[in-house]
Scaffold this active site. Structure first.
Site, PDB file in Angstrom:
ATOM      1  N   LYS A 241       0.847  -1.203   0.000  1.00  0.00           N
ATOM      2  CA  LYS A 241       0.000   0.000   0.000  1.00  0.00           C
ATOM      3  C   LYS A 241       0.881   1.251   0.000  1.00  0.00           C
ATOM      4  O   LYS A 241       2.073   1.189   0.332  1.00  0.00           O
ATOM      5  CB  LYS A 241      -0.899  -0.014   1.240  1.00  0.00           C
ATOM      6  CG  LYS A 241      -0.135   0.059   2.562  1.00  0.00           C
ATOM      7  CD  LYS A 241      -1.042  -0.195   3.762  1.00  0.00           C
ATOM      8  CE  LYS A 241      -0.237  -0.206   5.061  1.00  0.00           C
ATOM      9  NZ  LYS A 241      -1.068  -0.613   6.215  1.00  0.00           N
TER      10      LYS A 241
ATOM     11  N   TYR B 292      15.605  30.099   7.761  1.00  0.00           N
ATOM     12  CA  TYR B 292      14.490  30.900   8.263  1.00  0.00           C
ATOM     13  C   TYR B 292      14.426  30.915   9.791  1.00  0.00           C
ATOM     14  O   TYR B 292      14.592  29.882  10.433  1.00  0.00           O
ATOM     15  CB  TYR B 292      13.166  30.347   7.731  1.00  0.00           C
ATOM     16  CG  TYR B 292      13.031  30.439   6.233  1.00  0.00           C
ATOM     17  CD1 TYR B 292      13.198  31.647   5.566  1.00  0.00           C
ATOM     18  CD2 TYR B 292      12.726  29.310   5.490  1.00  0.00           C
ATOM     19  CE1 TYR B 292      13.056  31.721   4.179  1.00  0.00           C
ATOM     20  CE2 TYR B 292      12.577  29.372   4.112  1.00  0.00           C
ATOM     21  CZ  TYR B 292      12.749  30.588   3.463  1.00  0.00           C
ATOM     22  OH  TYR B 292      12.609  30.665   2.116  1.00  0.00           O
TER      23      TYR B 292
ATOM     24  N   MET C 180      11.534  24.346   2.375  1.00  0.00           N
ATOM     25  CA  MET C 180      10.774  23.563   1.404  1.00  0.00           C
ATOM     26  C   MET C 180      11.684  22.736   0.489  1.00  0.00           C
ATOM     27  O   MET C 180      11.402  21.577   0.192  1.00  0.00           O
ATOM     28  CB  MET C 180       9.905  24.499   0.555  1.00  0.00           C
ATOM     29  CG  MET C 180       8.976  23.744  -0.390  1.00  0.00           C
ATOM     30  SD  MET C 180       7.976  24.828  -1.413  1.00  0.00           S
ATOM     31  CE  MET C 180       6.910  25.582  -0.208  1.00  0.00           C
TER      32      MET C 180
HETATM   33  C1  LIG Z   1      -0.342  -1.693   6.864  1.00  0.00           C
HETATM   34  C2  LIG Z   1      -0.965  -2.969   7.290  1.00  0.00           C
HETATM   35  C3  LIG Z   1      -0.174  -4.121   7.495  1.00  0.00           C
HETATM   36  C4  LIG Z   1       1.341  -4.110   7.439  1.00  0.00           C
HETATM   37  O1  LIG Z   1       1.854  -3.682   8.697  1.00  0.00           O
HETATM   38  P1  LIG Z   1       3.429  -3.662   8.969  1.00  0.00           P
HETATM   39  O2  LIG Z   1       3.551  -3.302  10.400  1.00  0.00           O
HETATM   40  O3  LIG Z   1       3.995  -2.622   8.065  1.00  0.00           O
HETATM   41  O4  LIG Z   1       3.949  -5.016   8.646  1.00  0.00           O
HETATM   42  C5  LIG Z   1      -0.826  -5.303   7.734  1.00  0.00           C
HETATM   43  N1  LIG Z   1      -2.178  -5.366   7.821  1.00  0.00           N
HETATM   44  C6  LIG Z   1      -2.962  -4.267   7.675  1.00  0.00           C
HETATM   45  C7  LIG Z   1      -4.440  -4.406   7.793  1.00  0.00           C
HETATM   46  C8  LIG Z   1      -2.381  -3.029   7.423  1.00  0.00           C
HETATM   47  O5  LIG Z   1      -3.156  -1.944   7.301  1.00  0.00           O
END
Ligand SMILES: *Cc1c(COP(=O)(O)O)cnc(C)c1O
Length: 412
Positions: free
Chosen positions: A52, A282, A329
């Site tokens: 993801k 800054y 930035m």
């Molecule tokens: C992001 C996620 C994972 C992975 O978690 P990690 O700690 O990065 O291994 C697994 N299951 C779900 C439902 C997630 O949202």
């Protein structure tokens, strides 16, 4: 707005490669190593590589391919749109998406053979999509065992399971999996994980009694994969570990046998000698304590380096210096001290974090400087930073170094 190309072959006729100026270098050999390490820890359970959020900023398509090469049997994403992008790239492995809204495209998911996580309300949408596509949906029922995010409550579980079984009997879906997510697996001594495991076992038993025969029951994330074999069931969902990062406060990647896959690097943009008392960046929150040389590092919060992370490390010419003054930035400053005149440094490589070899700076160091976790450091490196993939071919050390670079699908 356009960012430098991060996909396809780069042709010298186009002039200098923008990926040389600044890039997140992704070592796909490290990804494969980490998948093998997690697969060994999980065995006999299988590994779902969680890709993801553009593979936590590493590039979803190249990472997914490398993970599958190294033995991951499933892929996981949050959004159906992320799953469809993987399918569009030709990836046909089992693939689960678990976070939906009423506007999620369930029809496209069913048509693409994407498995759909279901906490309750989605079931009617999923069934409608299956009817419309004239194809049974593949569903993983999610039980909330204590995290309090998505997932069905234990109170509603009986009803959800009952409805799913009815639809399954009608041929509209298949319950492929049952799953849940852990809340405190990164703190292995806490008792809540035991309670979640017990609640999960109970939910699985209820579903099996109702006639569900799931291919996969899955609960573990990376920390649970590494520390709690009793959470493995049939499949573990590993994200962070795939990228070579440690989920545990007191343990480094190396101690876990993992190799950080992302190196964030750029080139020193400018060096100059300044007098004592020179204000920097800054707000003029930093003043030089004596005559010194400042080096300008052309990465900033638009590139995803947290603005609050003053003090974060930058390695230049074999030495690591903390960022001084505010991160802006596009740029930040390091103070090289009196002994370094900065000669020859413009154009030298500056590394913010990498695999940690030779005591080099790490994403963990930047997480500490920013008051956050390593997950966020790598995931938030922005699309302005081209991804550069190395070791794309699984040739284990056959000279496929930087010279063999050609970008895969990027973060654009
Ligand atoms: C992001 C996620 C994972 C992975 O978690 P990690 O700690 O990065 O291994 C697994 N299951 C779900 C439902 C997630 O949202």
């Amino acid at each position: 707005m356009t960012y430098p190309a991060t996909t396809g072959e780069f042709s010298a006729a186009q002039g200098p490669d923008p990926r040389h100026e600044r890039s997140a270098v992704i070592d796909l050999d490290a990804i494969r190593h980490n998948v093998r390490r997690l697969a060994a820890a999980a065995s006999p359970a299988k590994v779902m590589a969680v890709v993801k959020a553009d593979a936590y900023g590493h590039g979803a398509v190249p990472v997914a391919r490398a993970a599958l090469q190294a033995g991951a049997s499933w892929l996981g994403v949050a959004h159906i749109s992320e799953a469809l992008a993987l399918r569009a790239a030709g990836i046909d492995a089992p693939l689960l998406a678990w976070l939906h809204t009423t506007d999620s495209n369930f029809g496209a998911a069913v048509a693409a053979g994407v498995d759909i996580g279901c906490s309750g309300w989605e079931l009617e949408r999923i069934v409608a999509a299956a009817r419309e596509q004239e194809r049974p949906a593949r569903v993983h029922l999610k039980i909330d065992t204590g995290l309090g995010r998505n997932g069905c409550t234990p109170e509603d579980w009986d009803r959800l399971v009952g409805e799913a079984v009815e639809y399954q009997d009608q041929g509209l879906l298949r319950v492929v999996g049952i799953f849940s997510h852990l809340a405190v697996a990164d703190e292995p001594e806490r008792p809540e994980t035991d309670q979640q495991v017990a609640a999960f076992r109970e939910a699985v038993a209820i579903a099996e009694d109702a006639g569900v025969d799931p291919e996969v029951r899955h609960l573990a994330n990376t920390p649970a994969t590494l520390s709690r074999p009793d959470t493995h069931f049939d499949l573990v969902r590993a994200g962070l570990g795939i990228y070579g990062l440690s989920p545990f406060d007191g343990q480094t990647s190396a101690e876990l046998g993992l190799r950080p896959a992302m190196t964030l690097r750029t080139l020193v943009s400018q060096c100059k000698e300044v007098p004592e008392g020179q204000g920097v960046s800054y707000g003029l929150r930093y003043h030089t304590s004596g005559r010194t040389t400042l080096a300008l590092i052309p990465l900033g919060y638009a590139d995803g380096v947290p603005r609050v992370a003053t003090g974060g490390p930058v390695r230049v010419a074999g030495k690591t210096y903390p960022v001084v003054g505010r991160i802006a930035m596009d740029q930040m400053v390091i103070d090289l001290g009196a002994e370094h005149a900065g000669e020859g440094l413009p154009g030298a490589e500056a590394v913010l974090f990498g695999d940690g070899a030779d005591a080099g700076p790490t994403a963990d160091d930047w997480a500490r400087a920013a008051g956050t976790i390593n997950y966020e450091i790598v995931t938030r490196i922005s699309p302005r930073v081209p991804r550069r993939f190395i070791n794309e071919d699984d040739t284990a050390g056959a000279g496929a170094g930087l010279a063999a670079v050609h970008g895969g699908a990027g973060a654009a």
